[in-house]
Scaffold this active site. Structure first.
Site, mmCIF file in Angstrom:
data_model
loop_
_atom_site.group_PDB
_atom_site.id
_atom_site.type_symbol
_atom_site.label_atom_id
_atom_site.label_comp_id
_atom_site.label_asym_id
_atom_site.label_seq_id
_atom_site.Cartn_x
_atom_site.Cartn_y
_atom_site.Cartn_z
ATOM 1 N N GLU A 705 0.878 -1.178 0.000
ATOM 2 C CA GLU A 705 0.000 0.000 0.000
ATOM 3 C C GLU A 705 0.907 1.218 0.000
ATOM 4 O O GLU A 705 1.715 1.376 0.918
ATOM 5 C CB GLU A 705 -0.891 0.013 1.256
ATOM 6 C CG GLU A 705 -1.820 -1.176 1.377
ATOM 7 C CD GLU A 705 -2.888 -1.208 0.304
ATOM 8 O OE1 GLU A 705 -3.085 -0.176 -0.380
ATOM 9 O OE2 GLU A 705 -3.517 -2.275 0.130
ATOM 10 N N CYS A 739 -2.194 9.074 4.206
ATOM 11 C CA CYS A 739 -2.021 8.695 2.807
ATOM 12 C C CYS A 739 -3.251 9.085 2.003
ATOM 13 O O CYS A 739 -3.179 9.349 0.819
ATOM 14 C CB CYS A 739 -1.770 7.202 2.713
ATOM 15 S SG CYS A 739 -2.911 6.279 3.725
#
Ligand code: NAD
Length: 949
Positions: A705, A739
């Site tokens: 990720e 993020c």
């Protein structure tokens, strides 16, 4: 009005109307809103007309006229003088009024100041005009004394962008500063001021502000009033406290008893967050409570001045009867009704000799109508007397029957997410409820934990194996002199020793029943809950995360454990395969072996815990390499998992920097790598793990990720009241270091200037400070390197755009970077394409929504994205065009919840299926199909020999 579906659609349309530009826009929205609805013939005809030349203009004109007419019905006027005149007319016909300013929500100091200016002008105009009105004894006297002729109602939340529980001190201070001179004017001019009550979250602050102001000697002569919402379960306590406070005051404060207009918001929010709703859940209980409160309010006659505001005749009558029983004269209190609603009731109340005060909203007609509708929309689910009586013509007898509270008490603690489930008897997964900051006990507990944490000596975080020295320090980013933890730095040899031990432990762990492993996660969830305040405080300190964000992170950590435990048990039941007669097929999932978990610092608890929990529960052993910036949190999470019943070597901690991670990636016994972090490191890991190495026993699977450059696209018809707080929270929450953070804002030309101004002003109002304080909204960035990188970028920003706002009012100590907004950004520049990971928002202008979507999608990243639009067609278009793994519509783009918004990106933002989603665990498994022929000598045996699952 009689058709709830049509009513909701019409309200939604009216709400959007002020944002629509041309006839084509209006017709498109009408179609979008009414497609498939059983619309009345005139509406269908209007929509059909939209196709004929000139027909759109006709339809638009009809819509505008209708909304205008509706607005004139419910909105008393636009300008203060005009309003004062209309109120004078009402006075002449026997009604007093209290005027409420309709308008946008307040997200900046400028908006707060604007509201205060409008309010002051209104007070002046009403004060001046009311001198000229003819005497009306019923309206200007009660048995206690004179009652001011004119009145305004104030929305306290409009007076500060930070009037929230965590920023209470500042919010109340700001509202007080703005209100004080206005209240002094009101006292001098003889205008009474009511404090309206809004959402439960702000109730205590509104009450505190009311008291603080009324206690000031210069406001001794002010006639002040406050609202009591009957639907609140704690309303009786509030009333008692208010009466105690008011005892002995020179001018008795007024209390307006209402039922409450935010029922939908309160119940929906409480349900979504897993909180006990603060309101009565059924109308009968609210009505009954109203009657009890009305009686209680009368009992304080003389200490308080009562006002009863409802359109329910039964409730009004109950208040009157109770008053008479308590020998309060009929003019000893007032009855309040809404402007433009149920006029026959107004007449009846006046004729019966009561003091009637009409609550009259003022504002620009068409936008004003939209704001009003928004408030009416809030209340559509709450059955309304007005509708029953005037639209549905129900009999008076039925409507006057005593209220009947429903028997069921509603959601008790049982369904509130606190039940401790155990394997075999698992309650359905429910996300952990976030902290209720409006409860004083909650803030106190966290404050104590935070103070204890900030007073602690440095922790020591050792490696699970080897004798690595404590060569690494993590520090408080808001005060870098202060060491939070000394941690080991594992070298290649110690990493290898850990992986070897993990490999050796793997077989036995994989052989354990899934339920046993799931039970470890459930015990860990319980431990996390029990240590919630302490963990929150550690996150606040080690990575500089503000309280509310840190709280959300601890909840997320609990959620991963609860969710993956349940998902593992489902997997254990086997996959969906068919078994024909005579054959038994089983699709089962087994752990792959050794999992290397490599984690970032920005969610130091939830992310490593989520990856580790997924690997463990599916039967893998884990070596965890936390980020070098956050070893202390990692140390705690490993301790919690180990104490929850993991055998030796099943989970090991390998603190260190990048080299430690690289050593882990390269070890041939690693079967799965779960990585979350930057694109650079992620891609390097994918490459290294893909290299041929004949010592490896399996093809390494990498779940990575990575970063994002997330965009929010705002459409022509967007609701800016929704856009502004959502964009600001998404871009600047945790100083832009999520993020999922919004780093690009794409505005269509039509709303560009208005949206940019409101967003910029809201950013100016953000509270920047040390996260140790509860009211900090933006803290420091993580370390010196990030600080240098970001300040360098901001210095160069003016070469690729226009710096609209750069905050320089920062604490002197700590790695603070001022929230910054840059406009007219060159779409090909680094500011438009690179992940900066800080409090910087790049703004772009585009001609229309379609161009906005294209710009947003033109990125190597595809993690999160957001759109704000009220066009159903545009929502579909966004989902089609954007590649982002998580697309959010009309809401913030951060704050994904496990099991609700499984999280993860596409393109160069990630490879693998989403964390917190149903497919995540599969990545840690080897699937195996066992097919057994169950036919023996022509005899189809029913005995199954398939392996235990
Ligand atoms: P980072 O890539 O610098 O570090 C992540 C981890 O990798 C750390 O533990 C680090 O020590 C380790 N590492 C560094 N070099 C390595 C190497 N050569 N081999 C193996 N491991 C190595 O990222 P960060 O600064 O900790 O975190 C911020 C980044 O993470 C941002 O890009 C952010 O977008 C991303 N992020 C993504 C998600 C998501 O779910 N997509 C979530 C959180 C953070």
């Amino acid at each position: 009005m009689t058709d709830p579906d049509l009513r909701a659609r019409l309200f939604r349309f009216v709400d959007t109307f002020p944002a629509l530009a041309g006839p084509a826009d209006v017709v498109e929205h009408l179609r979008g809103e009414f497609a498939g609805a059983a619309a009345p013939w005139w509406l269908r005809a209007g929509l059909a007309l939209g196709d004929v030349p000139g027909g759109r203009r006709v339809t638009t004109a009809v819509a505008r006229r209708s909304i205008d007419r509706m607005a004139r019905q419910f909105v008393i006027g636009t300008e203060p003088e005009e309003v004062a005149e209309a109120v004078g007319g009402m006075w002449a016909s026997g009604s007093a009024a209290t005027v409420d300013l309709l308008g946008e929500h307040t997200h900046s100091d400028a908006e707060a100041a604007r509201y205060a200016t409008r309010l002051a002008a209104l007070v002046d105009a009403l004060g001046a005009a009311s001198n000229r009105w003819a005497p009306r004894p019923v309206l200007e006297h009660d048995d206690i004394g004179p009652v001011p002729r004119a009145s305004v109602s104030v929305k306290v939340s409009a007076l500060s962008p930070v009037l929230h529980p965590l920023t209470a001190g500042r919010g109340v201070e700001q509202a007080q500063t703005l209100l004080l001179p206005i209240l002094e004017r009101a006292a001098a001019l003889g205008v009474s001021v009511w404090f309206d009550m809004e959402r439960y979250e702000e109730k205590a602050l509104t009450q505190a502000l009311f008291r603080r102001l009324l206690e000031r000697p210069e406001l001794d002569m002010l006639h002040g009033g406050i609202v009591l919402q009957g639907y609140l379960r704690d309303a009786a306590d509030d009333l008692e406290a208010l009466a105690r406070w008011a005892t002995g005051r020179r001018i008795p404060p007024a209390v307006r008893l209402v039922k409450g207009a935010y029922w939908d918001t309160e119940t929906v929010e409480a349900a979504a967050r897993g909180w006990d709703p603060p309101v009565h859940l059924d109308k009968g209980a609210t009505d009954a409570a109203f009657e009890e409160l009305a009686d209680a309010l009368h009992s304080y006659h003389g200490t308080l001045r009562a006002a009863f505001a409802t359109h329910n005749l039964r409730s009004l009558a109950a208040a009157v009867v109770d008053g008479r029983r308590r020998a309060v004269p009929d003019t000893g209190y007032e009855l309040q009704l809404l402007y433009g609603m149920a006029e026959p009731v107004h007449v009846a109340v006046r004729q019966a000799g009561f003091r009637l005060r009409v609550y009259a909203p003022m504002g620009e007609l068409i936008p004003g109508m939209a704001y009003l509708v928004r408030r009416l929309l809030e209340n559509t689910a709450n059955e309304s007397f007005v509708r029953h009586r005037f639209a549905e013509g129900e009999s008076l007898d039925k409507l006057l029957a005593p209220p009947m509270p429903a028997k069921a008490p509603g959601r008790g603690p049982e369904t509130n997410g606190h039940r401790r489930p155990h394997p075999g008897d698992l309650a359905p997964y429910r996300p952990e409820p976030p902290a209720q900051w409006h409860l004083p006990a909650v803030i106190e507990e966290i404050a104590m934990a935070v103070e204890a944490e900030f007073g602690r000596a440095p922790r020591q975080v050792r490696a699970s194996r080897g004798s690595a020295g404590l060569a690494l320090s993590s520090v408080d980013p808001a005060d870098p002199e202060v060491v939070v933890a000394h941690a080991a730095v594992c070298d290649e040899a110690s990493v290898h020793a850990m992986v070897d031990a993990a490999a050796a432990a793997s077989g036995a762990w994989r052989a354990r029943p899934m339920a046993e492993r799931a039970a470890v996660l459930l015990r860990a969830a319980a431990a996390l809950r029990a240590r919630r305040a302490e963990l929150l405080a550690l996150v606040v300190r080690e990575v500089g995360k503000p309280w509310a964000d840190a709280d959300a992170e601890v909840c997320e950590a609990v959620d991963y454990c609860e969710y993956y435990a349940r998902r593992a048990l489902e997997l254990d039941a086997g996959g969906a395969v068919q078994s024909p007669p005579g054959e038994d097929n089983l699709l089962r999932y087994r752990g792959r072996g050794v999992c290397a978990v490599i984690a970032p610092w920005n969610f130091p608890l939830a992310i490593p815990l989520g990856m580790t929990a997924a690997a463990l529960v599916t039967g893998n052993t884990v070596v965890l390499k936390p980020a070098e910036q956050s070893p202390a949190v990692a140390g705690e999470l490993v301790r919690i998992l180990l104490e929850s019943g993991l055998p030796e070597d099943v989970l090991q901690l390998a603190p260190g920097a990048g080299e430690t991670g690289a050593a882990l990636v390269d070890h041939p016994a690693v079967d799965v790598i779960a990585f979350t972090g930057s694109r650079e490191v992620g891609l390097a890991i994918v490459e290294r793990a893909g290299r041929r190495d004949d010592r490896r026993g399996s093809v390494v699977r990498v779940v990575a990720e990575m970063g994002g450059k997330n965009a929010v696209v705002v459409d022509d018809d967007a609701d800016l009241d929704q856009v502004v707080p959502a964009v600001v929270a998404s871009a600047f929450g945790f100083a832009g270091q999520k993020c999922s953070a919004a780093s690009r804002l794409v505005l269509t030309d039509r709303i560009h200037d208005a949206a940019l101004e409101r967003v910029t002003e809201a950013v100016r109002a953000l509270v920047v400070g040390p996260p140790r304080r509860p009211d900090t909204q933006v803290g420091p960035v993580i370390d010196a390197e990030a600080h240098a990188r970001l300040t360098g970028a901001l210095q160069r920003a003016s070469s690729v755009g226009t710096v609209q706002l750069a905050r320089h009012d920062l604490p002197e100590v700590g790695w603070f970077v001022g929230p910054t907004v840059v406009t007219d950004v060159d779409p090909t520049s680094w500011l438009a394409t690179d992940e900066l990971f800080g409090p910087v928002l790049a703004v772009f202008g585009v001609p229309d929504f379609a161009a906005g979507l294209r710009l947003a999608d033109d990125s190597p990243y595809a993690l999160t994205a957001g759109v704000f639009t009220r066009s159903a067609h545009h929502v579909r278009m966004a989902a089609e065009v954007l590649h982002a793994g998580n697309l959010y519509v009309n809401r913030a783009i951060t704050g994904a919840v496990v099991g609700r918004q499984p999280f993860g990106g596409n393109r160069l933002s990630g490879v693998g299926s989403k964390a917190g989603g149903p497919d995540y665990l599969l990545q840690f498994c080897d699937p195996q199909v066992v097919s057994e022929n169950t036919v023996r000598q022509g005899f189809a045996a029913t005995v199954h020999h398939t392996p235990t699952r």
